[in-house]
Design a protein around this motif. Sequence first.
Motif, PDB file in Angstrom:
ATOM      1  N   GLN A 236     -17.068  -5.860  60.211  1.00  0.00           N
ATOM      2  CA  GLN A 236     -16.854  -4.625  61.090  1.00  0.00           C
ATOM      3  C   GLN A 236     -17.803  -3.710  61.071  1.00  0.00           C
ATOM      4  O   GLN A 236     -18.625  -3.116  62.198  1.00  0.00           O
ATOM      5  CB  GLN A 236     -15.409  -3.923  60.752  1.00  0.00           C
ATOM      6  N   LYS A 240     -20.544  -2.588  63.808  1.00  0.00           N
ATOM      7  CA  LYS A 240     -20.711  -1.168  64.515  1.00  0.00           C
ATOM      8  C   LYS A 240     -22.257  -0.702  64.322  1.00  0.00           C
ATOM      9  O   LYS A 240     -22.739   0.068  65.284  1.00  0.00           O
ATOM     10  CB  LYS A 240     -19.779  -0.259  63.623  1.00  0.00           C
ATOM     11  N   ASP A 245     -19.293  -1.236  68.706  1.00  0.00           N
ATOM     12  CA  ASP A 245     -18.000  -0.387  68.242  1.00  0.00           C
ATOM     13  C   ASP A 245     -16.666  -0.923  68.619  1.00  0.00           C
ATOM     14  O   ASP A 245     -15.874  -0.640  67.975  1.00  0.00           O
ATOM     15  CB  ASP A 245     -18.182   1.068  68.822  1.00  0.00           C
ATOM     16  N   ASP A 262     -11.721  -0.993  67.135  1.00  0.00           N
ATOM     17  CA  ASP A 262     -12.444  -1.797  66.302  1.00  0.00           C
ATOM     18  C   ASP A 262     -11.645  -3.236  65.887  1.00  0.00           C
ATOM     19  O   ASP A 262     -12.030  -3.762  64.929  1.00  0.00           O
ATOM     20  CB  ASP A 262     -13.061  -1.163  64.869  1.00  0.00           C
TER      21      ASP A 262
END
Length: 639
Positions: A236, A240, A245, A262
């Motif tokens: 994750q 990002k 995002d 997310d």
Amino acid sequence: MPKIQYLLCALAFISNLAWCGSDYKVLSFHNIVQEKSATSEIDDVTANNLINYFSWLKTNGYSIISVQDVLSAKKNGKRLPDKAVVLTFDDGYKSFYTYVFPLLKAFNYPATLAVVGSWLEVPDNGTVLYADKQIPRSKFLSLKELKEISSSGLVEIASHTYNLHHGILGNAQGNLMPALTTFEYDQKVGQYESEAHYLNRIRTDLAKNNEWLKKNTGISPRIIVWPYGRYSGVAQEMAKSLGMDIAITLDDGENLEMQPVDSIKRIYMINNPSIDEFAENLRKHPPQLERVMHVDLDYIYDKDPVQQEKNLGMLLERVKQSGVSTVYLQAFSDDDASGVAKSLYFKNSYLPVKADIFGRVSWQLKTRVGVRVYAWMPLLAFDPGAQKLKELDLVTSVDGSKGIGYQRLSPFSERSRKFIKGIYSDLGRYANFEGILIHDDATLSDKEDASPAALKYYANQWGLPASIQEITQNPQYKQKWLKAKTEALTAFSIEVKNAAQEYRKPISLARNYYAEVALNPNSEEWFAQSMPNALQNFDWVALMAMPYMENASHPMKWLEELVAKTTSNPNSKNKIVYELQARDWKTGKPISDKELNDWMKILRIKGAINFGYYPDDPMANQPNVDIIKRELSTKANVQ
């Protein structure tokens, strides 16, 4: 067609009853086919059904929104329209251009399309490695079609990774597991890839697909759709950092418009649902039954690999036959029956590895039987040996008493906490599972913890005297101390889950609780456990509904009282798993199949929908699953 029209009208009223204006749901489609065949994939949907779905959504007042609409609502505080739905299509099939794209234009529906760059780079006459088999490249979009779709204004192109939509070797036994969440095992050298190699492999792939999409569509993606719906905390953060995002998963359920984007949940369209099944997918579902078999991996382990595989085969067949939904699977070894982990069944850097088999057994249970697997682990009861213990801090009592009897590391010691979280981090790295069950060692008595580390913590963090005697002599201090210990154990349980989630998401969290805590709220003082606290913080509360362990003279009445006491809380029915005992540890004898079955029956009659048992002895066929599955199986009739 008249039948379809009738169904559309009949279902319109039903669907209007179960939607909250602040929620949105995301539908996950894959390949669209002219008709289903014997070789069709489970997530293939027919073109006629897709037309019916779109028509039904339009007829019944659903608002098809884009991901951008979700972002705008979050930014501007403007509510999403009622019954909002996002459409997503994975993998970049040719059928998206042939069937889906014309429909989107006809209905003016926006959608998100997730593509795997490496598949679309294969020459037209080549093959693509898909789900670990080779299929023709012609089943996927051409680059010309991708550009046309991307420039339409209706479809946002998302990354589905460049080349992580496949399985890689996940253990010494040869299981193929999702490439994004698996540390690859090299059979030649007998080792897993290093963390540095793993992190570089994932980041390089994500960055490469971004560059590929920018080159072929002119736009760098802001959405990542995780292959197989599996992801992790580190993935994750990488996404990002690369501008993605927004992340879309296969976690099931609805999304609140103000929640983070997310980890967007989706409803997975499988088995080519009929129009009424499609409508049912959009309604709020009744809670899924949780039926549990609690398994000691010590029974499956054998020094002889051939015998061990036979034991595993026996377990798989037994679990399948029982009809349970979930297996609580021991991830630590307990050779001396002390309840303290001295070695583990997965690779780690903190305790000896008795055998690296937890990941293998868990994966086989998931893929061959279809059950969810929870890693059953201690929270505090770890023993790395006398030398290492000198560097850690143990739970002690003010008068030398042993509390529940487990040797435990102090949750108030920073070095002990770091040690434990490291173990859980390695669990997430090297094993594949859906949840964690915290062992019944997660307790502190009214005389614990009196270790120097704990006393210092009470003073520095809670503003209490650095003396249990002083604390307990002051009613206000004592009450604060008791409540704070309960909350501290809960918070640390969540911390270890988060440590595992760094490498594997999502993970559900269950925790064993003693029945006395439910029967007598004042017993929080003796256990540092509270049912209201548990129901608020955990996905599941595995309540030890064990009459003989609690010296119940009338087991059936005791169980009735336990259910009556626990169902007063509105969350209890959908969160408590009543875990029955299949053995009387005082006599060493198994509970009879009839008695265990009768216990399950009375639980069901009294309104408990989630239950299971411990222990399971597959070698002795105890309990007899042919008998207990009449009540235990999720297919058993629940009135």
